[in-house]
Scaffold this motif. Structure first.
Motif, PDB file in Angstrom:
ATOM      1  N   ASN A 123       0.774  -1.187   0.022  1.00 32.14           N
ATOM      2  CA  ASN A 123       0.083   0.006   0.020  1.00 32.14           C
ATOM      3  C   ASN A 123       0.729   1.224   0.483  1.00 32.14           C
ATOM      4  OD1 ASN A 123      -2.059  -1.602   0.092  1.00 32.14           O
ATOM      5  ND2 ASN A 123      -2.571  -1.368   2.553  1.00 32.14           N
ATOM      6  N   VAL A 127       1.186   0.837   4.910  1.00 29.07           N
ATOM      7  CA  VAL A 127       0.736   0.112   6.482  1.00 29.07           C
ATOM      8  C   VAL A 127      -0.228  -0.978   5.557  1.00 29.07           C
ATOM      9  CG1 VAL A 127       1.754   1.390   8.710  1.00 29.07           C
ATOM     10  CG2 VAL A 127      -0.818   1.530   7.315  1.00 29.07           C
ATOM     11  N   PHE A 128      -0.735  -1.878   6.781  1.00 25.44           N
ATOM     12  CA  PHE A 128      -1.815  -3.006   6.932  1.00 25.44           C
ATOM     13  C   PHE A 128      -2.885  -2.219   7.140  1.00 25.44           C
ATOM     14  CE2 PHE A 128      -5.228  -6.044   8.306  1.00 25.44           C
ATOM     15  CZ  PHE A 128      -4.945  -7.229   6.985  1.00 25.44           C
ATOM     16  N   GLU A 129      -4.707  -2.186   6.385  1.00 24.24           N
ATOM     17  CA  GLU A 129      -5.297  -1.515   6.811  1.00 24.24           C
ATOM     18  C   GLU A 129      -6.751  -2.539   6.805  1.00 24.24           C
ATOM     19  OE1 GLU A 129      -6.074   2.559   4.534  1.00 24.24           O
ATOM     20  OE2 GLU A 129      -8.101   2.259   5.176  1.00 24.24           O
ATOM     21  N   ASN A 130      -7.675  -2.509   7.973  1.00 25.00           N
ATOM     22  CA  ASN A 130      -8.427  -3.244   8.444  1.00 25.00           C
ATOM     23  C   ASN A 130      -9.924  -1.407   8.179  1.00 25.00           C
ATOM     24  OD1 ASN A 130     -10.104  -5.846  10.276  1.00 25.00           O
ATOM     25  ND2 ASN A 130     -10.461  -4.570   8.783  1.00 25.00           N
ATOM     26  N   SER A 131     -10.542  -1.683   6.578  1.00 26.61           N
ATOM     27  CA  SER A 131     -11.327  -0.851   7.121  1.00 26.61           C
ATOM     28  C   SER A 131     -12.764  -1.361   6.219  1.00 26.61           C
ATOM     29  CB  SER A 131     -11.336   0.609   6.425  1.00 26.61           C
ATOM     30  OG  SER A 131      -9.935   1.637   7.273  1.00 26.61           O
ATOM     31  N   TRP A 132     -14.465  -0.670   6.567  1.00 27.56           N
ATOM     32  CA  TRP A 132     -14.819  -0.806   5.379  1.00 27.56           C
ATOM     33  C   TRP A 132     -14.413   0.226   4.710  1.00 27.56           C
ATOM     34  CZ3 TRP A 132     -19.383  -4.443   5.049  1.00 27.56           C
ATOM     35  CH2 TRP A 132     -18.987  -5.347   5.591  1.00 27.56           C
ATOM     36  N   PRO A 155     -16.048  -4.851   3.419  1.00 27.05           N
ATOM     37  CA  PRO A 155     -14.082  -4.281   4.184  1.00 27.05           C
ATOM     38  C   PRO A 155     -12.578  -4.497   3.399  1.00 27.05           C
ATOM     39  CG  PRO A 155     -15.509  -6.573   5.149  1.00 27.05           C
ATOM     40  CD  PRO A 155     -15.904  -6.178   3.864  1.00 27.05           C
ATOM     41  N   ARG A 157      -8.718  -5.691   3.961  1.00 29.92           N
ATOM     42  CA  ARG A 157      -7.979  -5.958   4.936  1.00 29.92           C
ATOM     43  C   ARG A 157      -6.479  -6.597   4.384  1.00 29.92           C
ATOM     44  NH1 ARG A 157     -11.889 -10.019   6.614  1.00 29.92           N
ATOM     45  NH2 ARG A 157     -10.417 -11.324   6.820  1.00 29.92           N
ATOM     46  N   ALA A 215     -16.551 -11.218   4.192  1.00 27.50           N
ATOM     47  CA  ALA A 215     -16.914 -11.481   5.904  1.00 27.50           C
ATOM     48  C   ALA A 215     -17.501 -10.239   5.957  1.00 27.50           C
ATOM     49  CB  ALA A 215     -15.490  -9.674   5.641  1.00 27.50           C
ATOM     50  N   ASN A 221     -22.314  -7.888  10.390  1.00 29.54           N
ATOM     51  CA  ASN A 221     -20.565  -7.432  10.431  1.00 29.54           C
ATOM     52  C   ASN A 221     -20.527  -6.432   9.422  1.00 29.54           C
ATOM     53  OD1 ASN A 221     -20.506 -11.416   8.598  1.00 29.54           O
ATOM     54  ND2 ASN A 221     -19.481 -10.357  10.568  1.00 29.54           N
ATOM     55  N   HIS A 222     -21.764  -5.232   9.644  1.00 33.58           N
ATOM     56  CA  HIS A 222     -21.732  -4.306   8.518  1.00 33.58           C
ATOM     57  C   HIS A 222     -21.248  -3.300   9.992  1.00 33.58           C
ATOM     58  CE1 HIS A 222     -22.304  -0.624   6.112  1.00 33.58           C
ATOM     59  NE2 HIS A 222     -22.614  -1.340   5.662  1.00 33.58           N
ATOM     60  N   PRO A 223     -20.887  -1.934   9.457  1.00 36.08           N
ATOM     61  CA  PRO A 223     -20.088  -1.608  10.989  1.00 36.08           C
ATOM     62  C   PRO A 223     -21.727  -0.885  11.083  1.00 36.08           C
ATOM     63  CG  PRO A 223     -18.870  -0.841   9.241  1.00 36.08           C
ATOM     64  CD  PRO A 223     -19.603  -2.430   8.544  1.00 36.08           C
ATOM     65  N   MET A 224     -22.234  -0.567  10.521  1.00 33.77           N
ATOM     66  CA  MET A 224     -23.337   0.595  11.159  1.00 33.77           C
ATOM     67  C   MET A 224     -24.820   0.343  11.134  1.00 33.77           C
ATOM     68  SD  MET A 224     -22.256   3.489   9.791  1.00 33.77           S
ATOM     69  CE  MET A 224     -20.832   4.136  10.072  1.00 33.77           C
TER      70      MET A 224
END
Lengths: 252, 987
Positions: A123, A127-132, A155, A157, A215, A221-224
């Motif tokens: 990237n 760095v590694f990133e975990n986001s939706w 997501p 990851r 995922a 599983n959805h953040p919202m």
């Protein structure tokens, strides 16, 4: 009825949820198969119509993401996979699986000779990133997996998801054939060329993508999900397209 | 052959961009550019051509390869000024080299011989103006840790005369491969003490004497003679040293303690804190908690999840290794606690990691760090990186993680690493938490090979950290080797191929096989059969080495072939290294002879109990006047304090979702950037039942009284569980004590007070857990968290981490902390009291605020049950627990989550009447929540909460202003954007 083989071993780690996701998407059967078992008995694949390369850290990504698994798979199973593809069967590679497909040269595979033409590198953030985030699907893409899909929250990851091409001509060829199938919609998390999150091959039957549809198994599983109604786990729709394709064509 | 791999265009190398940014920030802003190359050094590999190397080690689209032609002379970064090339020291695990070897073997279609070698290194080319010597030193220090790595450094002007090596030194210094013996009978006290010190046995004189007594007792001498043994051997002394270490035996927790409470004027004799308070709590709750399965006896605590599944939970500390090598310490901490789960019962599958990291203040000036210690920022960076690799590469989501900064952690950081596991409730008709090891079963070691890495880890962590700490105790973990092993074990478990399993952690084989032998009452261990990484290990080293990624198993004779065959198919090394028996002895073979012969009875029960004194005297009450100041400025300061502020950029580098079981994530709210109170996961596909994971920790509260600290920590973990929608009746906790040395000595004159603090913590935990119905299911204690460098001693604040795993009946009812929109009522639940001791306010003011808050354990539990039922009935829109920073911070965070304003009047909230504004806003009284409720649900909510300390304080609104009032008068007003800005002051 679609039977799905899911590759495991040597650090692949998103295999359980991919199996579950395919079952929820309507697959008749989904089996995790260790790469060493596949190598020992390649004919095992004859019984399946979909092959999944899941996410994870195959061989720790120590020599570059997906690289060692790509070599191992290609050296031992190229012929089997060619046969699999020729029969009109489907392949999906997610995250590390996408990296493996790309490094084997299975995606985009313009000339059918498995030459690596694109890559997924560190990237641009380092760095590694975990986001939706939100992705959209190219309506002109020949990809059977994304047919009818418009956009989706999903997501990411990864630490090595930056899509690049060998040269400008390769990128233009991808664009011209509409192989750029999955596009980062609201933001580009890694510096990928043309915001590309996933591509298909010229047949449209092989899809590789960095985000993780498997995922998004349930609305929770959805953040919202606590803030808005999430009607369905959208990630499954993508896998269901694959299962339906096999079922409707009765591919054995 | 030297193969250097680099990106085709340096500008696309994201890693190099990150390194550049960090060098500019930490070394010199004038540094112009950085380029990187991955280096593969190969020696005598037949058939490995430059073309093949390029093919195997590089990405043909993105990268270029230079074989025996230095990148430094190419076009990647021609104007470089400095080169730093970093590789691992001989004998240190190098996961990249392991993978490179596998890749070459695959391509060549054969195993490489031992003399065919591969090393890897990372090369940094730095374009920069001339740097000062001290800048150069700092720059080098930022690239590598000399304990585990070695580096080459070349300046441009030296290029040509100085070259990068064709191969780095690789030979590990050989030990004398003999078995030494010691005539204990002839030793006086001084000689015994000297022996303990020289061999790093970490045993005191009393312990050495009981060892002397055992070996010289006529019975022992006769039995040994019969077996062909004479004097005690080094193998035996080392085995006893490991088994009896504080790390393994928890001697202080098991000690006889005379406790004097000078405040109450009482004295009591406590026979083992562990038995009297920790185990006792769970014993007293056992009948009321039918979900308990296995507590304190296995590698983790096991409880029922549903009728088909069990879950287990364990948190370990890895403080000492992390102090020396933060990256290695943390990664081995993570993969180590994973093995605790894999080695629980018949074997569980890890489904989450959780960690809590305590560091010194990141803003500490360099000159205030005692020499010999790493700066907290360096410790944090390394540990963080270790947690990322340990969790992400293992495919286990990292959830409910936390950071805590306190000057007292400058000497030793506290690195708490936890893992939760899941396993079928029963297998082959028997509970899966039960393991068997029978006479005749083969003792099998699987996973990595044994080297000199990690020798004396258990004894080293039982001593103060000083200049003489052994560097061999530090090592690097390889999550991929372990992942292969754990995948294999799950297969083998489901096929019923083994019946007993435990991990190789502290003490290596001596601990794992020693503990397993307790089931069968004896074992023969053959050290000559153990697979080694290289030659030159003394037998005792093989026995106690803590080389990573290994498990020990008991396999029935009839299954051994199938077990070994499957291991081979999965590319996992498995070796029969002994056999269990019921002889009552541990027999150790080495160098073809009997090298050790110890009675099980003596080894496991021969350790004499310690006798210690504890004296409690309450600290003097200081002046606790609150100065008048602008509450808004104070709120902004507290929101930006490292213990409160956002760590989103750090946390998003953890994979918190792999496995697709996540329901409440680390960040919640409209922009997914507000803090959640913990994690909610649903580990079984197709079931909406879930678990919560939360922590409680508040060491500053213990300055006044550790009894309060203990209760506030348990309360914090429990109220977070409730805030997430957890079931108050089915949660369990782990206790993790990290203490400064509490044994009075010349080095520790205040040992009796520190021990009294430990006693009071245990009493506090016991009381609240009984009142909350909260069983303790496993735990750990680490009792020597002191560092002494150049005569300066830095000891940690006595710290208790409570980690909770609870049940949530239906994850569709899980709760989050963010306001859900405008026009909802806001309630303040719980009593606000005036005690400011231990608060963030106190920390910021830098002076003691005296009394810390206490928990009304009976009242709080009743309130929690009411709230839980309101959440379960769907009456609550948001719920946030108040912790660091108190009411003002909790409300600000809920508002930030919803990105909506609110108006609250705090006059008449429950608790002490007449509090000043600062106390009302920032006191950290326990057992409190900020709750929002839709208006249509308000009446039913209030009815359910009848009798609870509840106040409807205001409403959310459509503005972006958060207004705090008292008697209608605004005392603090701040916008959501200001909150976000203050909170996102990243560390």
């Amino acid at each position: 009825m679609a039977k799905v083989a899911i590759l495991t071993g040597y650090g692949i780690n998103a295999d359980n949820e991919l199996k579950e996701a395919f079952l929820r998407a309507g697959a008749k059967q989904a089996d995790r198969i260790h790469i060493n078992d596949m190598i020992e008995k390649p004919e095992i694949l004859d019984d399946y119509q979909i092959l999944g390369f899941p996410g994870g850290f195959s061989f720790g990504d120590h020599l570059g993401s997906g690289l060692v698994m790509a070599h191992l798979f290609k050296q031992n199973l190229k012929g089997v996979l060619d046969k699999f593809i020729a029969k009109g069967k489907l392949i999906i590679g997610i995250c590390n699986g996408f990296q493996v497909l790309v490094k084997m040269g299975v995606l985009p595979n313009f000339d059918g000779n498995w030459t690596q033409e694109v890559s997924l590198i560190h990237n641009n953030t380092g760095v590694f990133e975990n986001s939706w985030l939100n992705v959209r699907f190219n309506p002109d893409s020949p990809c059977v997996w994304t047919k009818g899909l418009k956009e989706m929250d999903i997501p990411i990851r990864h630490g090595e998801g930056r899509f690049i091409t060998k040269d400008k001509a390769t990128l233009e060829r991808i664009k011209a054939l509409h192989l750029d199938t999955v596009i980062y919609n609201d933001r580009n998390p890694n510096g990928s060329e043309c915001d590309i999150a996933g591509i298909t091959d010229t047949t449209g039957r092989i899809l590789g993508l960095m985000p993780h549809p498997e995922a998004f198994l349930t609305p929770e599983n959805h953040p919202m999900w606590r803030r808005q109604e999430i009607k369905e786990a959208a990630g499954l729709a993508l896998l269901k397209n694959g299962v339906d394709y096999i079922d409707s064509r009765n591919i054995k | 052959m030297r193969t250097e791999v680099y990106y085709r265009d340096n500008s696309i190398d994201g890693r190099a961009r990150k390194v550049l940014a960090s060098l500019r920030q930490n070394i010199d802003s004038r540094i112009q550019n950085v380029a990187m190359a991955d280096v593969y050094l190969t020696k005598d590999i037949k058939g490995l051509t430059p073309e093949l190397a390029a093919f195997l080690f590089s990405d043909s689209v993105a990268q270029r390869t230079a074989v025996d032609s230095p990148v430094a002379e190419g076009s990647l970064l021609p104007d470089w000024k400095y080169i730093v090339e970093v590789t691992y020291r001989p004998g240190v695990t190098n996961p990249t080299a392991i993978t490179a070897r596998k890749s070459v073997e695959t391509a060549l279609g054969r195993k490489l011989a031992q003399e065919e070698m591969i090393q890897t290194a990372v090369q940094y080319l730095i374009a920069s103006p001339d740097l000062s010597d001290s800048q150069i030193a700092s720059m080098q220090a930022s690239f590598y840790n000399p304990l585990v790595q070695q580096a080459e450094f070349i300046k441009k002007e030296e290029w040509g005369t100085k070259k990068l090596p064709a191969f780095y030194p690789y030979k590990v210094a050989s030990s004398e491969v003999t078995i030494k013996d010691f005539d204990l009978a002839s030793m006086d006290d001084a000689a015994l003490e000297k022996l303990s010190e020289e061999r790093l046995l970490a045993l005191n004189l009393t312990e050495m004497k009981s060892l002397q007594k055992y070996f010289t007792a006529p019975d022992t001498v006769a039995a040994r003679k019969k077996a062909g043994m004479g004097n005690a051997t080094d193998v035996e002394l080392e085995m006893i040293g490991q088994t009896w270490s504080e790390h393994c035996k928890h001697k202080i927790f098991s000690a006889d303690i005379d406790y004097e409470d000078t405040e109450a004027g009482t004295k009591e004799h406590i026979k083992s804190l562990y038995a009297s308070y920790i185990k006792k709590t769970t014993k007293d709750l056992w009948d009321k908690k039918p979900f308990l399965r296995s507590v304190f006896s296995d590698n983790s605590g096991v409880v029922e999840f549903d009728k088909d599944n069990l879950v287990c939970f364990k948190v370990e500390t890895h403080n000492s290794p992390s102090a020396l090598d933060p990256y290695g310490g943390a990664i081995t901490g993570i993969v180590g606690v994973n093995r605790d789960i894999i080695g629980t019962g018949k074997g569980a599958r890890p489904f989450f990691n959780t960690d809590f990291l305590c560091f010194g203040n990141p803003d500490t000036p360099d000159e205030d760090i005692p020499s010999g210690l790493l700066h907290p920022k360096a410790v944090m960076s390394g540990v963080h990186h270790g947690i990322i690799d340990g969790g992400n590469q293992s495919g286990i989501p990292t959830v409910a993680d936390g950071f805590l900064f306190d000057d007292s952690y400058t000497g030793k950081p506290l690195v708490f690493c936890g893992t939760g596991g899941i396993m079928p409730a029963s297998m082959a008709g028997e509970g899966t938490w039960i393991k068997h090891i029978n006479p005749g079963d083969k003792a099998v070691m699987i996973g990595g090979r044994i080297g000199k890495d990690g020798i004396h880890g258990a004894t080293f962590s039982s001593l103060v950290l000083d200049e003489a700490s052994p560097v061999s105790a530090v090592q690097i973990g390889d999550p991929i080797t372990q992942k292969k092993m754990s995948d294999f074990l799950m297969e083998a478990r489901d096929l019923g191929l083994y019946q007993g399993i435990t991990d190789n952690g502290a003490g290596g084989l001596s601990s794992s096989l020693g503990e397993m032998a307790e089931y069968s009452n004896g074992v023969v261990i053959d050290l000559d059969k153990c697979p080694l990484k290289y030659q030159g290990l003394a037998p005792w080293e093989i026995l106690v080495s803590e080389s990573q990624e290994r498990m020990s198993l008991a396999v029935e004779e009839k299954n051994i072939k199938a077990f070994l065959d499957l291991a081979a198919k999965r590319d996992v090394e498995a070796t029969v290294v002994g056999e269990f028996n019921d002889s009552g002895y541990i027999s150790i073979l080495g160098r073809g002879r009997l090298a050790g012969y110890l009675s099980m009875e003596f080894l496991h029960k021969g350790l004499p109990a310690m006798h210690l004194n504890a004296v409690w005297k309450r600290p003097a009450a200081p002046d606790v006047k609150i100065e008048k100041e602008d509450p808004k400025e104070l709120l902004i300061k507290i929101l930006g304090d490292p213990n409160v502020s956002s760590r989103e950029t750090l946390v998003r580098q953890y994979d918190h979702e792999v496995g697709a079981v996540s329901v409440v994530k680390p960040f919640v709210g409209k922009n997914s950037d507000a803090p959640s109170d913990g994690a909610v996961l649903k580990p079984v596909y197709g079931s909406s039942k879930g678990v919560t994971v939360t922590h409680g920790i508040c060491p500053r509260v213990g300055d006044w009284d550790t009894y309060n600290m203990a209760q506030c920590a348990v309360d914090e973990a429990f109220r977070s569980h409730i805030a997430l929608g957890g079931d108050p009746e089915s949660a369990s906790v782990l206790d993790n004590f990290c203490w400064p040395d509490p044994v009075k000595s010349a080095k520790t004159p205040d040992g009796e007070y520190k021990l009294a603090q430990l006693v009071r913590t245990c009493k506090g935990v016991n009381r609240i857990c009984l009142d909350y119905g909260l069983p303790l299911i496993s735990g750990k204690d680490s009792m020597k968290n002191d560092a002494s460098m150049n005569g300066k001693k830095v000891s940690v604040r006595p710290t208790l981490l409570i980690s909770l795993m609870g049940m949530i009946k239906d994850t569709k009812k899980a709760m989050t902390s963010d306001f859900k929109g405008c026009c909802d009522y806001i309630y303040i639940l719980g009593k606000t009291t005036g005690a400011m001791g231990g608060s963030t306010y106190e920390k910021i003011k830098g002076k003691s605020m005296g009394a810390s808050p206490s928990v009304d354990t009976k009242g709080a539990f009743k309130m929690y049950c009411q709230l839980a039922s309101a959440i379960e009935k769907g009456l609550v829109a948001s719920c946030h627990d108040m912790s660091d920073g108190g009411l003002a911070v909790a409300l600000a965070e809920s508002a930030m989550g919803g990105m909506c304003g609110c108006d609250v009047d705090l006059s008449g909230i429950p608790g002490d009447a007449g509090l000043d504004d600062i106390r009302t806003l920032f006191a950290e009284s326990p057992s409190r929540f900020v709750i929002s409720v839709k208006k249509e649900n308000a009446a039913e909510f209030e009815k359910l909460m009848a009798g609870a300390p509840l106040k409807k304080a205001g409403e959310t609104n459509c503005s972006d202003a958060v207004a705090f009032k008292k008697d209608g008068k605004t005392i603090l007003s701040i916008t959501c954007d200001e909150i976000v800005k203050a909170w996102k002051r990243e560390i």
